[in-house]
Design a protein around this motif. Sequence first.
Motif, PDB file in Angstrom:
ATOM      1  N   VAL A  37       0.847  -1.198   0.000  1.00 21.07           N
ATOM      2  CA  VAL A  37       0.000   0.000   0.000  1.00 21.07           C
ATOM      3  C   VAL A  37       0.885   1.251   0.000  1.00 21.07           C
ATOM      4  N   PRO A  38       0.655   2.215  -0.906  1.00 19.93           N
ATOM      5  CA  PRO A  38       1.527   3.399  -0.984  1.00 19.93           C
ATOM      6  C   PRO A  38       1.590   4.185   0.321  1.00 19.93           C
ATOM      7  N   LEU A  39       2.810   4.420   0.791  1.00 24.47           N
ATOM      8  CA  LEU A  39       3.028   5.211   1.997  1.00 24.47           C
ATOM      9  C   LEU A  39       3.234   6.685   1.651  1.00 24.47           C
ATOM     10  N   THR A  40       3.992   6.947   0.574  1.00 24.45           N
ATOM     11  CA  THR A  40       4.295   8.339   0.197  1.00 24.45           C
ATOM     12  C   THR A  40       3.999   8.653  -1.267  1.00 24.45           C
ATOM     13  N   HIS A  41       4.345   7.743  -2.179  1.00 21.98           N
ATOM     14  CA  HIS A  41       4.216   8.004  -3.612  1.00 21.98           C
ATOM     15  C   HIS A  41       3.411   6.892  -4.284  1.00 21.98           C
ATOM     16  N   PRO A  42       2.747   7.156  -5.401  1.00 27.60           N
ATOM     17  CA  PRO A  42       2.600   8.475  -6.047  1.00 27.60           C
ATOM     18  C   PRO A  42       1.842   9.472  -5.181  1.00 27.60           C
ATOM     19  N   GLU A  43       1.024   8.939  -4.244  1.00 27.55           N
ATOM     20  CA  GLU A  43       0.475   9.748  -3.167  1.00 27.55           C
ATOM     21  C   GLU A  43       0.109   8.801  -2.035  1.00 27.55           C
ATOM     22  N   PRO A  44       0.114   9.288  -0.795  1.00 32.13           N
ATOM     23  CA  PRO A  44      -0.188   8.393   0.321  1.00 32.13           C
ATOM     24  C   PRO A  44      -1.595   7.800   0.214  1.00 32.13           C
ATOM     25  N   HIS A  45      -1.725   6.558   0.604  1.00 37.45           N
ATOM     26  CA  HIS A  45      -3.035   5.918   0.678  1.00 37.45           C
ATOM     27  C   HIS A  45      -3.909   6.672   1.688  1.00 37.45           C
ATOM     28  N   TRP A  46      -5.215   6.610   1.501  1.00 33.20           N
ATOM     29  CA  TRP A  46      -6.109   7.356   2.387  1.00 33.20           C
ATOM     30  C   TRP A  46      -5.923   6.970   3.856  1.00 33.20           C
ATOM     31  N   SER A  47      -5.611   5.705   4.124  1.00 32.57           N
ATOM     32  CA  SER A  47      -5.420   5.293   5.517  1.00 32.57           C
ATOM     33  C   SER A  47      -4.168   5.943   6.104  1.00 32.57           C
ATOM     34  N   ALA A  48      -3.127   6.083   5.286  1.00 30.04           N
ATOM     35  CA  ALA A  48      -1.912   6.758   5.749  1.00 30.04           C
ATOM     36  C   ALA A  48      -2.180   8.235   6.007  1.00 30.04           C
ATOM     37  N   LYS A  49      -2.992   8.867   5.163  1.00 28.68           N
ATOM     38  CA  LYS A  49      -3.343  10.274   5.373  1.00 28.68           C
ATOM     39  C   LYS A  49      -4.095  10.453   6.677  1.00 28.68           C
ATOM     40  N   ASP A  90      14.344   1.060  -9.806  1.00 31.28           N
ATOM     41  CA  ASP A  90      13.174   0.195  -9.645  1.00 31.28           C
ATOM     42  C   ASP A  90      12.269   0.849  -8.595  1.00 31.28           C
ATOM     43  N   HIS A  91      10.973   0.655  -8.737  1.00 29.28           N
ATOM     44  CA  HIS A  91      10.002   1.167  -7.756  1.00 29.28           C
ATOM     45  C   HIS A  91      10.084   2.683  -7.568  1.00 29.28           C
ATOM     46  N   ILE A  92      10.565   3.396  -8.583  1.00 28.85           N
ATOM     47  CA  ILE A  92      10.670   4.842  -8.435  1.00 28.85           C
ATOM     48  C   ILE A  92       9.277   5.467  -8.313  1.00 28.85           C
ATOM     49  N   ASP A  93       8.266   4.820  -8.890  1.00 25.15           N
ATOM     50  CA  ASP A  93       6.903   5.318  -8.768  1.00 25.15           C
ATOM     51  C   ASP A  93       6.435   5.307  -7.317  1.00 25.15           C
ATOM     52  N   ARG A  94       7.030   4.422  -6.494  1.00 23.79           N
ATOM     53  CA  ARG A  94       6.630   4.319  -5.091  1.00 23.79           C
ATOM     54  C   ARG A  94       7.539   5.130  -4.161  1.00 23.79           C
ATOM     55  N   HIS A  95       8.703   5.538  -4.642  1.00 21.17           N
ATOM     56  CA  HIS A  95       9.635   6.257  -3.770  1.00 21.17           C
ATOM     57  C   HIS A  95       9.961   7.665  -4.255  1.00 21.17           C
ATOM     58  N   GLY A  96       9.533   8.027  -5.454  1.00 18.40           N
ATOM     59  CA  GLY A  96       9.696   9.391  -5.935  1.00 18.40           C
ATOM     60  C   GLY A  96      10.968   9.638  -6.712  1.00 18.40           C
ATOM     61  N   THR A  97      12.128   9.346  -6.122  1.00 16.67           N
ATOM     62  CA  THR A  97      13.405   9.561  -6.801  1.00 16.67           C
ATOM     63  C   THR A  97      14.348   8.411  -6.479  1.00 16.67           C
ATOM     64  N   MET A  98      15.368   8.262  -7.294  1.00 16.50           N
ATOM     65  CA  MET A  98      16.394   7.256  -7.035  1.00 16.50           C
ATOM     66  C   MET A  98      17.114   7.536  -5.724  1.00 16.50           C
ATOM     67  N   GLU A  99      17.305   8.791  -5.407  1.00 15.46           N
ATOM     68  CA  GLU A  99      17.998   9.163  -4.170  1.00 15.46           C
ATOM     69  C   GLU A  99      17.207   8.713  -2.947  1.00 15.46           C
ATOM     70  N   LEU A 100      15.900   8.892  -2.972  1.00 14.76           N
ATOM     71  CA  LEU A 100      15.064   8.446  -1.853  1.00 14.76           C
ATOM     72  C   LEU A 100      15.042   6.928  -1.765  1.00 14.76           C
ATOM     73  N   TYR A 101      14.985   6.274  -2.911  1.00 11.11           N
ATOM     74  CA  TYR A 101      15.031   4.802  -2.947  1.00 11.11           C
ATOM     75  C   TYR A 101      16.321   4.298  -2.306  1.00 11.11           C
ATOM     76  N   ALA A 102      17.456   4.913  -2.662  1.00 13.81           N
ATOM     77  CA  ALA A 102      18.745   4.513  -2.096  1.00 13.81           C
ATOM     78  C   ALA A 102      18.788   4.782  -0.595  1.00 13.81           C
ATOM     79  N   ALA A 103      18.233   5.893  -0.169  1.00 14.37           N
ATOM     80  CA  ALA A 103      18.244   6.236   1.257  1.00 14.37           C
ATOM     81  C   ALA A 103      17.446   5.233   2.076  1.00 14.37           C
ATOM     82  N   ILE A 104      16.327   4.761   1.517  1.00 17.51           N
ATOM     83  CA  ILE A 104      15.523   3.758   2.212  1.00 17.51           C
ATOM     84  C   ILE A 104      16.295   2.452   2.317  1.00 17.51           C
TER      85      ILE A 104
END
Length: 463
Positions: free
Chosen positions: A75-87, A193-207
Amino acid sequence: MTPVTSFAGKTVALFGLGGSGLATALALKEGGARVIACDDNPAKMAEANAKGIETADLRNADWSQFSSLILSPGVPLTHPEPHWSAKLAREAGVEIIGDIELFCRERAKIAPNAPFVAITGTNGKSTTTALIAHILREAGRDVQMGGNIGTAILSLGLPADNRIHVIECSSFQIDLAPSLSPTIGVHLNLSPDHIDRHGTMELYAAIKERLVAKAGLAVIGVDDPLSRAIADSCEAKGVNVARVSVEPLGVKGVFADGETLVGVTTSDAAPIANLSGISSLRGAHNAQNAAAAVAIALALNVSPEQIRSGLHTFPGLPHRMEEVGRIGATLFINDSKATNADSTEKALKSFDDIFWILGGKAKEGGIELLTSYFSKIRKAYLIGAASDEFATTLGDDVPHVHCGTLDKAVAQAAEDAQTLGSPAVVLLSPACASYDQFPNYEMRGNHFRDLVRALPGIEAKGA
């Protein structure tokens, strides 16, 4: 099961009642928590009800009663937008965590010294997870394997000082596990990979870095620039780092010198094992996976003799360069797990005279990065939605044919390969997601295996 006693007496919201979500709800209830669960699929809600889990539409819930929202990693936590339950959780000031975090808190409560090996990476994490679990079991250890590889972590046995949990972690799971601090953290590699769920490669690497940042020992692959940066960053922060590579190392770790795995300490370097003849660990990418597994095994005091035995008896994983069978000199390989070009590159590196079946739902970048391997391909067989795009990339460099379906591609590739009169490989390595024609890569790979085993004259492996 691992009952989550650290949440006893608390009321928690849970969204996502797939396999891991339902297991999490049951573990929380068994540990004494009140769980109010929700899913977009009414059938999942009914299944949870039948197992004694309270369900409700969390849109209408009083969020002030919840200590936490347990979110499924799908379930999307941040991207492409947070799921309604996360909001809703954020608006109410409720923490959002996942099942890996629940395990970490329970381990900290009941067995803080219990061995915990956590593995991540864009590619190879399932093979490495299965390989280290296999080596440890062959060495007589009590091993619990799961996480992203299959069995939900809370469905496994309790953490204990004499039991090793070997857990594959996706980036989605890491993002929901703020206290993740394994005994040994393993990061293999990074590619887009999964950039649609993390926004950028930098954020993906940080996670991804979070998995090794608080590990007792960080085993890090250093064969790509972003992963090398993670290793350097962890070391600069005082983390104990062991590097793994398919290139020689001058620092502590394990590297592959061809098919020989060499262990490097502060005082010397010595060969540990040889991968020659191990078909389940074919290719440079598997040499890196095996190097990581060896580094972990050594850290857990497994002897070199036990490591060698475990490597040679490792059966491999389905859909990952899996040998399906042979017809004469033609080998059939199921690499359906290769859902992006970076993963397919590993297979193309490993073989020559390839009759390549590819296509499906294309990922960003298509197959452009594979052009340097086109000389190894005798012919390509295009299936699925990406056929036209991939045909353009193949151009005049690779003979290719539009087959549409996997059934037609297997039949044509098998016929063409056998007319070659010399060793050849029919390779399903799609470089694509499966969703245009199959629900998942497993079903795609299973269908390929069935088609191959039905071919006249096939000598099937493991049938």
